[in-house]
Design a protein around this motif. Sequence first.
Motif, PDB file in Angstrom:
ATOM      1  N   MET A   1       0.835  -1.185   0.000  1.00 40.12           N
ATOM      2  CA  MET A   1       0.000   0.000   0.000  1.00 40.12           C
ATOM      3  C   MET A   1       0.878   1.246   0.000  1.00 40.12           C
ATOM      4  N   PRO A   2       0.382   2.358  -0.571  1.00 37.82           N
ATOM      5  CA  PRO A   2       1.196   3.571  -0.641  1.00 37.82           C
ATOM      6  C   PRO A   2       1.359   4.218   0.725  1.00 37.82           C
ATOM      7  N   SER A   3       2.388   5.041   0.865  1.00 35.74           N
ATOM      8  CA  SER A   3       2.565   5.805   2.092  1.00 35.74           C
ATOM      9  C   SER A   3       1.494   6.878   2.174  1.00 35.74           C
ATOM     10  N   SER A   4       1.353   7.487   3.346  1.00 35.74           N
ATOM     11  CA  SER A   4       0.344   8.534   3.517  1.00 35.74           C
ATOM     12  C   SER A   4       0.612   9.718   2.588  1.00 35.74           C
ATOM     13  N   ASP A   5       1.900  10.074   2.411  1.00 33.20           N
ATOM     14  CA  ASP A   5       2.230  11.183   1.514  1.00 33.20           C
ATOM     15  C   ASP A   5       1.905  10.827   0.066  1.00 33.20           C
ATOM     16  N   GLN A   6       2.228   9.606  -0.338  1.00 30.55           N
ATOM     17  CA  GLN A   6       1.928   9.175  -1.699  1.00 30.55           C
ATOM     18  C   GLN A   6       0.409   9.161  -1.943  1.00 30.55           C
ATOM     19  N   LEU A   7      -0.332   8.677  -0.953  1.00 32.78           N
ATOM     20  CA  LEU A   7      -1.781   8.610  -1.117  1.00 32.78           C
ATOM     21  C   LEU A   7      -2.385  10.002  -1.155  1.00 32.78           C
ATOM     22  N   SER A   8      -1.896  10.909  -0.325  1.00 35.83           N
ATOM     23  CA  SER A   8      -2.405  12.278  -0.339  1.00 35.83           C
ATOM     24  C   SER A   8      -2.159  12.937  -1.690  1.00 35.83           C
ATOM     25  N   GLU A   9      -0.981  12.681  -2.259  1.00 35.99           N
ATOM     26  CA  GLU A   9      -0.679  13.236  -3.580  1.00 35.99           C
ATOM     27  C   GLU A   9      -1.582  12.625  -4.646  1.00 35.99           C
ATOM     28  N   LEU A  10      -1.819  11.329  -4.545  1.00 37.33           N
ATOM     29  CA  LEU A  10      -2.658  10.631  -5.513  1.00 37.33           C
ATOM     30  C   LEU A  10      -4.107  11.096  -5.426  1.00 37.33           C
ATOM     31  N   LEU A  11      -4.560  11.385  -4.205  1.00 37.07           N
ATOM     32  CA  LEU A  11      -5.957  11.775  -3.988  1.00 37.07           C
ATOM     33  C   LEU A  11      -6.136  13.288  -3.949  1.00 37.07           C
ATOM     34  N   ASP A  12      -5.408  13.966  -4.786  1.00 33.22           N
ATOM     35  CA  ASP A  12      -5.577  15.420  -4.940  1.00 33.22           C
ATOM     36  C   ASP A  12      -7.053  15.709  -5.218  1.00 33.22           C
ATOM     37  N   PRO A  13      -7.726  16.491  -4.370  1.00 36.54           N
ATOM     38  CA  PRO A  13      -9.165  16.691  -4.538  1.00 36.54           C
ATOM     39  C   PRO A  13      -9.549  17.333  -5.869  1.00 36.54           C
ATOM     40  N   VAL A  14      -8.646  18.087  -6.459  1.00 40.29           N
ATOM     41  CA  VAL A  14      -8.948  18.722  -7.740  1.00 40.29           C
ATOM     42  C   VAL A  14      -9.089  17.691  -8.850  1.00 40.29           C
ATOM     43  N   ALA A  15      -8.420  16.546  -8.704  1.00 42.35           N
ATOM     44  CA  ALA A  15      -8.371  15.559  -9.787  1.00 42.35           C
ATOM     45  C   ALA A  15      -8.858  14.179  -9.354  1.00 42.35           C
ATOM     46  N   THR A  16      -9.606  14.119  -8.256  1.00 41.97           N
ATOM     47  CA  THR A  16     -10.082  12.835  -7.728  1.00 41.97           C
ATOM     48  C   THR A  16     -11.600  12.799  -7.675  1.00 41.97           C
ATOM     49  N   VAL A  17     -12.157  11.647  -7.992  1.00 34.29           N
ATOM     50  CA  VAL A  17     -13.603  11.411  -7.871  1.00 34.29           C
ATOM     51  C   VAL A  17     -13.796  10.105  -7.111  1.00 34.29           C
ATOM     52  N   LEU A  18     -14.780  10.092  -6.221  1.00 32.95           N
ATOM     53  CA  LEU A  18     -15.177   8.868  -5.527  1.00 32.95           C
ATOM     54  C   LEU A  18     -16.415   8.309  -6.214  1.00 32.95           C
ATOM     55  N   LEU A  19     -16.322   7.060  -6.660  1.00 32.71           N
ATOM     56  CA  LEU A  19     -17.438   6.385  -7.322  1.00 32.71           C
ATOM     57  C   LEU A  19     -17.977   5.300  -6.404  1.00 32.71           C
ATOM     58  N   THR A  20     -19.244   5.438  -5.977  1.00 28.18           N
ATOM     59  CA  THR A  20     -19.879   4.352  -5.234  1.00 28.18           C
ATOM     60  C   THR A  20     -20.672   3.509  -6.229  1.00 28.18           C
ATOM     61  N   VAL A  21     -20.584   2.197  -6.084  1.00 28.91           N
ATOM     62  CA  VAL A  21     -21.119   1.279  -7.080  1.00 28.91           C
ATOM     63  C   VAL A  21     -22.256   0.442  -6.486  1.00 28.91           C
TER      64      VAL A  21
END
Length: 216
Positions: A1-21
Amino acid sequence: MPSSDQLSELLDPVATVLLTVECQQGVVGPDSALPELAEAARSSGALANVARLVAAARAGGVQVIHALAERRPDGRGANRNARLFRAAERLPVQQLAGSAAVRVADPIEVREEDIVVRRLHGLSPIQGTDVDALLRNLGCRTLVVAGVSANVAIPNAVFDAVNRGYTAVVPTDAIAGVPCAYTPAMVRHTLALVATLTTTEQAVAAFRRDRRLRPV
């Protein structure tokens, strides 16, 4: 699993969407057409974790999209080319458009700023729906996928996201399938090859951290 810093960078709110299925009453609610799946989603904590992700994403400025599956009362346009579809036609609870079965299930809260996408056909919440166009218009680069089922719709969503150039992130404790033992096996041997795996707690922390880092 990614580190907290890596995950925070990956989940940039400007470019992230949460999809519930398919987190809908007729699938994971008390009167589900698929009681074994509903029980798995609730007893494992997956449904509660989806609700946590939705609340945290929204608070952190991440767009939420709810993907729901339904059918017309006359069945027009629905698939019949797989056993799953034919079996669904005989279930006592039908996912009929406009019915309570196709409303988002508790404890997930839907807000005005959320987007709800409904499909009448197929197995994927992305293929053949508005989701891909919406993601592109929203500037999405990272798609967080949560919900049900780990048997069909979740892997479909992840594969479709990756094939379209998005980075897929899966909080593994926010998905469920049947039997329960199948989900971790599928995650380990399939999703781990194509998606970034995390937990609800880590994703929620990343959403909160991104909110703190954004200028006010």
